[in-house]
Design an enzyme around this catalytic site. Sequence first.
Site, PDB file in Angstrom:
ATOM      1  N   ASP A 139       0.805  -1.225   0.000  1.00  0.00           N
ATOM      2  CA  ASP A 139       0.000   0.000   0.000  1.00  0.00           C
ATOM      3  C   ASP A 139       0.839   1.277   0.000  1.00  0.00           C
ATOM      4  O   ASP A 139       0.309   2.359   0.234  1.00  0.00           O
ATOM      5  CB  ASP A 139      -0.984   0.010   1.175  1.00  0.00           C
ATOM      6  N   ASP A 177      -3.873  -4.101  -5.435  1.00  0.00           N
ATOM      7  CA  ASP A 177      -3.187  -2.807  -5.591  1.00  0.00           C
ATOM      8  C   ASP A 177      -1.739  -2.896  -6.045  1.00  0.00           C
ATOM      9  O   ASP A 177      -1.175  -1.892  -6.482  1.00  0.00           O
ATOM     10  CB  ASP A 177      -3.188  -1.989  -4.290  1.00  0.00           C
ATOM     11  N   ASP A 329     -12.071   0.632   5.545  1.00  0.00           N
ATOM     12  CA  ASP A 329     -10.987   0.925   4.608  1.00  0.00           C
ATOM     13  C   ASP A 329      -9.827   1.633   5.294  1.00  0.00           C
ATOM     14  O   ASP A 329      -8.735   1.720   4.739  1.00  0.00           O
ATOM     15  CB  ASP A 329     -11.492   1.819   3.470  1.00  0.00           C
TER      16      ASP A 329
END
Length: 355
Positions: A139, A177, A329
Site C-alpha cells: 500500500d 493494488d 478501509d
Amino acid sequence: MPKHATPTRGRWALPVAGLALVLVMAAIVVLARRGADSPVVLGPAAVRSGDAAGSGGRLSDRELYVDPNGAAVNQLTAWQGTGRTSEITAIRRIADQPTATWFADAAPGYAERARTLVAAATAAGRLPVLTLYNIPERDCSGQSAGGAADAADYQAWVRTLAGSLRGHQALIVLEPDAVPQAVQGCLDEDATAERYDLLADAVDALRAVPGVLVYLDAGNPTWITQPSRLTAALRRAGIARASGFSLNVANFETTADNLAYGTRLSALLSGAHFVVDTSRNGNGPAQKGGGDRHWCNPPGRALGEAPTTRTGVPLADAYLWIKRPGESDGACGNGAPPAGEWWPEYALDLAGSRS
C-alpha cells in the site's frame, strides 16, 4: 490511489475479443434489469480444474464456499436475544454470503488457518476464495501499509501457503493494488522491478498446486484509466501463467463499468479472464471531489451483485465479495476504525438497514 483495507488460457484472435465485447454489452443490459438484489442461482459443485466456459466464465459450474467464521458472524452472535431484529436481518445479508478470507501477515498459525479453510471447503464441495496481501511495501505507506519485511520473507510466506493448499481447490486473489501502484510510480525503479519479480514468482508457486487458480490484481476502471498502461507490468508480474486478473477490489465502481474495462484489458492480454469484486458497488461510487470520500468508507454505498460464478459473461469468471463488507478501509474520517477492523455501523449502511 490506494483504496482498501487490510484488506491457463488460449490465445484469442481480435475478432473473438470483439465478439466478447458484444456479449459484455448484452450482459450489462441484463445487469441493469436484474438489479443488485436479484437472487443468484449457483450451479452444482462439480470439482474441475476450471477451464471450460458455461453460462459465464470457466468457473460457471462451481459454488463458492461460505466461511462460517468472521466478523459478520460474530456480530450476529453478539446481537442474538437483544431484540435488534432489523439489524440482525441486515447483517445476515453479509454473513450468509461467500466472502474472501484474507491472509495479510505471517502471524503464527496462518498456514494452519489456510489449511483448515480449504479442507472445510473441499468437504463441502465448494470453492474457497483467498486474498493474499503481504507484498513488501504494501500500500505504499497508505492506510493498509505493511507487508513482508523483504523479498526472501515474502517468497517463504507464499510457498508455505501454497503447501497448505495442496490437495485442494482454491481461488486466489493475488496482492490487491500491487501492480497498479507500481505503474502509478509509488516505488523506485529497483523496488518496482522486485515487486514484479515477486508477483511472478508467487504466481508460479501457487499455480504449481493442482486446482489452484490465481487472479493477479489490476485495479479498477478509474485508477489506471488506460488499460494499455497496465499490460507490460502485468506481463512482467506473470499474467501469462496466472488464471487471469481481478478488478475493483475494495472499490465501488459499477459491475457494468468493470465488465467494459475488463474486456478492454483482456483484449490486450490475449483474452485473459477476470473476476470482479462486487461486494460494495450496489450504488456505484460516491461523487468524486471529496478526497477519501470517493473510496475510503464513503457514505451511501450498498452491497452489490451477490457472489457467483454464473456471470453470463464468458470472460468474467466470477463476481466475488473480495473486500469483506463492514470491514473499514481505514481511519479516514466519520469515526472509522483502522483498516481491516469490523465497523458494524458501516456494515448496516451497506446492507440497507439502520434503526
